[in-house]
Design an enzyme around this catalytic site. Structure first.
Site, PDB file in Angstrom:
ATOM      1  N   TYR A 262       0.856  -1.194   0.000  1.00 51.39           N
ATOM      2  CA  TYR A 262       0.000   0.000   0.000  1.00 51.39           C
ATOM      3  C   TYR A 262       0.886   1.235   0.000  1.00 51.39           C
ATOM      4  O   TYR A 262       1.967   1.240   0.597  1.00 51.39           O
ATOM      5  CB  TYR A 262      -0.925  -0.050   1.232  1.00 51.39           C
ATOM      6  CG  TYR A 262      -1.913   1.093   1.308  1.00 51.39           C
ATOM      7  CD1 TYR A 262      -2.702   1.423   0.213  1.00 51.39           C
ATOM      8  CD2 TYR A 262      -2.066   1.829   2.476  1.00 51.39           C
ATOM      9  CE1 TYR A 262      -3.608   2.464   0.277  1.00 51.39           C
ATOM     10  CE2 TYR A 262      -2.968   2.873   2.551  1.00 51.39           C
ATOM     11  CZ  TYR A 262      -3.732   3.198   1.442  1.00 51.39           C
ATOM     12  OH  TYR A 262      -4.622   4.237   1.501  1.00 51.39           O
ATOM     13  N   TYR A 272      -3.162   5.319   8.875  1.00 46.79           N
ATOM     14  CA  TYR A 272      -2.649   3.963   8.608  1.00 46.79           C
ATOM     15  C   TYR A 272      -1.464   3.769   9.547  1.00 46.79           C
ATOM     16  O   TYR A 272      -0.307   3.863   9.162  1.00 46.79           O
ATOM     17  CB  TYR A 272      -2.235   3.862   7.139  1.00 46.79           C
ATOM     18  CG  TYR A 272      -2.022   2.454   6.627  1.00 46.79           C
ATOM     19  CD1 TYR A 272      -3.096   1.614   6.363  1.00 46.79           C
ATOM     20  CD2 TYR A 272      -0.747   1.964   6.383  1.00 46.79           C
ATOM     21  CE1 TYR A 272      -2.905   0.327   5.871  1.00 46.79           C
ATOM     22  CE2 TYR A 272      -0.538   0.679   5.890  1.00 46.79           C
ATOM     23  CZ  TYR A 272      -1.624  -0.128   5.631  1.00 46.79           C
ATOM     24  OH  TYR A 272      -1.434  -1.397   5.141  1.00 46.79           O
TER      25      TYR A 272
HETATM   26  N1  LIG Z   1      -7.966  -3.095   1.173  1.00 55.24           N
HETATM   27  C1  LIG Z   1      -7.113  -2.158   0.797  1.00 55.24           C
HETATM   28  O1  LIG Z   1      -7.483  -0.976   0.643  1.00 55.24           O
HETATM   29  C2  LIG Z   1      -5.684  -2.521   0.507  1.00 55.24           C
HETATM   30  C3  LIG Z   1      -4.876  -1.609  -0.209  1.00 55.24           C
HETATM   31  C4  LIG Z   1      -3.557  -1.967  -0.487  1.00 55.24           C
HETATM   32  C5  LIG Z   1      -3.061  -3.181  -0.048  1.00 55.24           C
HETATM   33  N2  LIG Z   1      -3.872  -4.046   0.652  1.00 55.24           N
HETATM   34  C6  LIG Z   1      -3.292  -5.318   1.095  1.00 55.24           C
HETATM   35  O2  LIG Z   1      -3.989  -6.390   0.485  1.00 55.24           O
HETATM   36  C7  LIG Z   1      -3.766  -7.559   1.279  1.00 55.24           C
HETATM   37  C8  LIG Z   1      -5.099  -8.255   1.498  1.00 55.24           C
HETATM   38  O3  LIG Z   1      -5.908  -7.460   2.337  1.00 55.24           O
HETATM   39  P1  LIG Z   1      -7.411  -7.073   2.007  1.00 55.24           P
HETATM   40  O4  LIG Z   1      -7.539  -5.599   2.226  1.00 55.24           O
HETATM   41  O5  LIG Z   1      -7.823  -7.638   0.712  1.00 55.24           O
HETATM   42  O6  LIG Z   1      -8.216  -7.696   3.220  1.00 55.24           O
HETATM   43  P2  LIG Z   1      -8.682  -9.178   3.570  1.00 55.24           P
HETATM   44  O7  LIG Z   1      -9.394  -9.051   4.865  1.00 55.24           O
HETATM   45  O8  LIG Z   1      -9.418  -9.798   2.440  1.00 55.24           O
HETATM   46  O9  LIG Z   1      -7.317  -9.972   3.694  1.00 55.24           O
HETATM   47  C9  LIG Z   1      -6.485  -9.968   4.795  1.00 55.24           C
HETATM   48  C10 LIG Z   1      -6.369 -11.412   5.223  1.00 55.24           C
HETATM   49  O10 LIG Z   1      -5.285 -11.563   6.116  1.00 55.24           O
HETATM   50  C11 LIG Z   1      -5.629 -12.642   6.954  1.00 55.24           C
HETATM   51  N3  LIG Z   1      -4.687 -12.683   8.077  1.00 55.24           N
HETATM   52  C12 LIG Z   1      -4.498 -11.757   9.037  1.00 55.24           C
HETATM   53  N4  LIG Z   1      -3.520 -12.153   9.881  1.00 55.24           N
HETATM   54  C13 LIG Z   1      -3.082 -13.365   9.419  1.00 55.24           C
HETATM   55  C14 LIG Z   1      -2.095 -14.285   9.850  1.00 55.24           C
HETATM   56  N5  LIG Z   1      -1.351 -14.070  10.938  1.00 55.24           N
HETATM   57  N6  LIG Z   1      -1.928 -15.428   9.143  1.00 55.24           N
HETATM   58  C15 LIG Z   1      -2.675 -15.680   8.043  1.00 55.24           C
HETATM   59  N7  LIG Z   1      -3.610 -14.837   7.584  1.00 55.24           N
HETATM   60  C16 LIG Z   1      -3.822 -13.689   8.265  1.00 55.24           C
HETATM   61  C17 LIG Z   1      -7.070 -12.338   7.309  1.00 55.24           C
HETATM   62  O11 LIG Z   1      -7.742 -13.451   7.828  1.00 55.24           O
HETATM   63  C18 LIG Z   1      -7.612 -11.913   5.957  1.00 55.24           C
HETATM   64  O12 LIG Z   1      -8.134 -13.041   5.274  1.00 55.24           O
HETATM   65  C19 LIG Z   1      -3.089  -7.085   2.566  1.00 55.24           C
HETATM   66  O13 LIG Z   1      -1.699  -7.263   2.458  1.00 55.24           O
HETATM   67  C20 LIG Z   1      -3.425  -5.607   2.563  1.00 55.24           C
HETATM   68  O14 LIG Z   1      -2.513  -4.842   3.328  1.00 55.24           O
HETATM   69  C21 LIG Z   1      -5.169  -3.736   0.922  1.00 55.24           C
END
Ligand SMILES: NC(=O)c1ccc[n+]([C@@H]2O[C@H](COP(=O)([O-])OP(=O)(O)OC[C@H]3O[C@@H](n4cnc5c(N)ncnc54)[C@H](O)[C@@H]3O)[C@@H](O)[C@H]2O)c1
Length: 396
Positions: A262, A272
């Site tokens: 991000y 954040y």
């Molecule tokens: N949503 C956004 O705006 C955004 C923007 C940029 C990057 N991201 C990144 O995208 C990735 C996915 O996140 P998302 O936003 O799609 O949300 P999401 O909730 O779909 O995914 C996050 C996942 O991480 C899992 N998780 C948390 N701790 C864990 C652990 N210790 N072991 C295994 N799994 C674990 C959760 O159960 C969840 O399924 C992350 O790296 C997030 O930082 C998200």
């Protein structure tokens, strides 16, 4: 879990393809804030919502058409169904995707796009949410969002319980071992899961890290405890190092890995917090170093996607995601919704043979927001003639 996840997998219902995220009225309204100089409280009023409905409907239709066009291009099919052009072909490849627990996040969208390109999907789900994911899957809660562009349902061959914050059992503290959300599950540390995947599948071709966790994310960095900061780094950055380390021996040479980062890693995004911005900076730096090490050792590529804001479960927990989505709609070069599938499609390209010379990169999939140096909704720009969104230019 093969049996559990098999529930509904054979259902041959053909449903229209739906992009992974709907277009919210608030976001459609946000796109108008700049052009009409409307305050955010007015934005939420019902009169305003009705007034933006036609705009909302038109941008939604066109954005959805645009995503369908991208997905169709990805599957190499033209409108009349004839094979055409360059296509992403992941047939015969196995992908392990860590971080899927519902159908809202980037992990799910990536799984769908890789499946649409022909890859076999294997998933790692965080232990505390494993039961709810299994139950929801069995009850068909995700069936609608499992529909692939060709009308079939995405299949998940196996789901492993995983906690990527622990490498092996010696790392796991007593309070986690005895936690009731972990009861009934075993072999969920990174090393154990890699061993199970080896036993079950022999090898994989693609490793996806789509997970993050920062227990103090809502705290400013200056108020973040050492424990909270290190927990964010452990779950969100070292988890990738660990996954790659233990999976590397079973990723076929020529294979690829990808993670999600991000923009807060390199620019200030107030809110954040908790060390999450630091965790993403570490993840991006590690992407470069690991690209060198994994490339030299086993000809494996390592890239990360810097994704724009998405209202996933994890992002909602941070608390200000709707504002970030609104901000992006108003300020990004492309004034359209960011669909999770667009990140999924970019991931499918990056892990495919088409990207065979791409490694060590941060690829932005954010409607271009990262390239902006200023927020154009600032009053400072009120008198400037800044081009507004022309939704009619969204490709059909
Ligand atoms: N949503 C956004 O705006 C955004 C923007 C940029 C990057 N991201 C990144 O995208 C990735 C996915 O996140 P998302 O936003 O799609 O949300 P999401 O909730 O779909 O995914 C996050 C996942 O991480 C899992 N998780 C948390 N701790 C864990 C652990 N210790 N072991 C295994 N799994 C674990 C959760 O159960 C969840 O399924 C992350 O790296 C997030 O930082 C998200």
């Amino acid at each position: 879990m093969a049996a559990a996840t098999a529930s509904g997998l054979q259902i041959a219902r053909v449903r229209p393809y739906v992009p992974s995220r709907g277009f919210s009225k608030a976001r459609a309204g946000a796109a108008l804030v700049d052009s009409k100089r409307i305050t955010h409280s007015e934005l939420r009023s019902s009169e305003f919502v009705s007034s933006v409905r036609p705009f909302y409907q038109s941008i939604r239709t066109q954005a959805s058409r645009s995503v369908k066009a991208v997905t169709k291009a990805m599957s190499g099919m033209s409108d009349n169904g004839a094979a055409s052009g360059l296509s992403i072909d992941l047939r015969g490849k196995k992908a392990f995707i860590a971080g899927v627990a519902d159908d809202n996040g980037y992990g799910w969208a990536i799984a769908k796009c890789l499946a649409a390109a022909g890859a076999e999907i294997i998933i790692g789900t965080w232990v505390p949410v494993m039961k709810i994911f299994e139950t929801s899957f069995k009850r068909g809660k995700f069936d609608e969002s499992r529909v692939l562009p060709n009308g079939s349902l995405m299949e998940i061959t196996k789901v492993y319980p995983l906690d990527a914050a622990f490498d092996n059992l010696e790392d796991v503290p007593e309070d986690v071992k005895s936690n009731k959300r972990y009861a009934g599950f075993s072999n969920w540390t990174v090393q154990e899961v890699a061993e199970l995947v080896k036993q079950d599948f022999g090898s994989i071709d693609i490793l996806v890290h789509s997970l993050a966790n920062g227990p103090e994310v809502s705290k400013p960095l200056l108020e973040t405890s050492r424990k909270g900061y290190l927990a964010a780094l452990s779950a969100s950055s070292y988890s990738f190092v660990s996954l790659l380390k233990y999976f590397l021996p079973i990723i076929k040479p020529g294979g690829s890995s990808i993670s999600l980062t991000y923009i807060a890693s390199e620019r200030i995004i107030p809110g954040y917090g908790g060390g999450m911005s630091s965790a993403k900076a570490a993840l991006e730096s590690d992407t470069r170093v690991l690209a060198f090490e994994a490339g030299r050792r086993r000809n494996i590529r390592v890239n990360t996607i810097s994704a724009g804001p998405l209202g996933s479960r994890a992002a909602k927990a941070i608390g200000f995601i709707d504002r970030m989505i609104e901000y992006s709609a108003v300020n990004a070069p492309l004034q359209k919704e960011l669909f999770a599938d667009e990140v999924g499609n970019a991931a499918a390209f990056l892990v495919s043979p088409l990207a065979s010379a791409i490694t060590g990169t941060v690829t932005y999939v954010d409607n271009g927001l990262h390239a902006m140096g200023v927020g154009i909704d600032s009053p400072v720009f009120a008198e400037l003639a800044i081009p507004k969104a022309e939704t009619s230019k969204v490709p059909a």
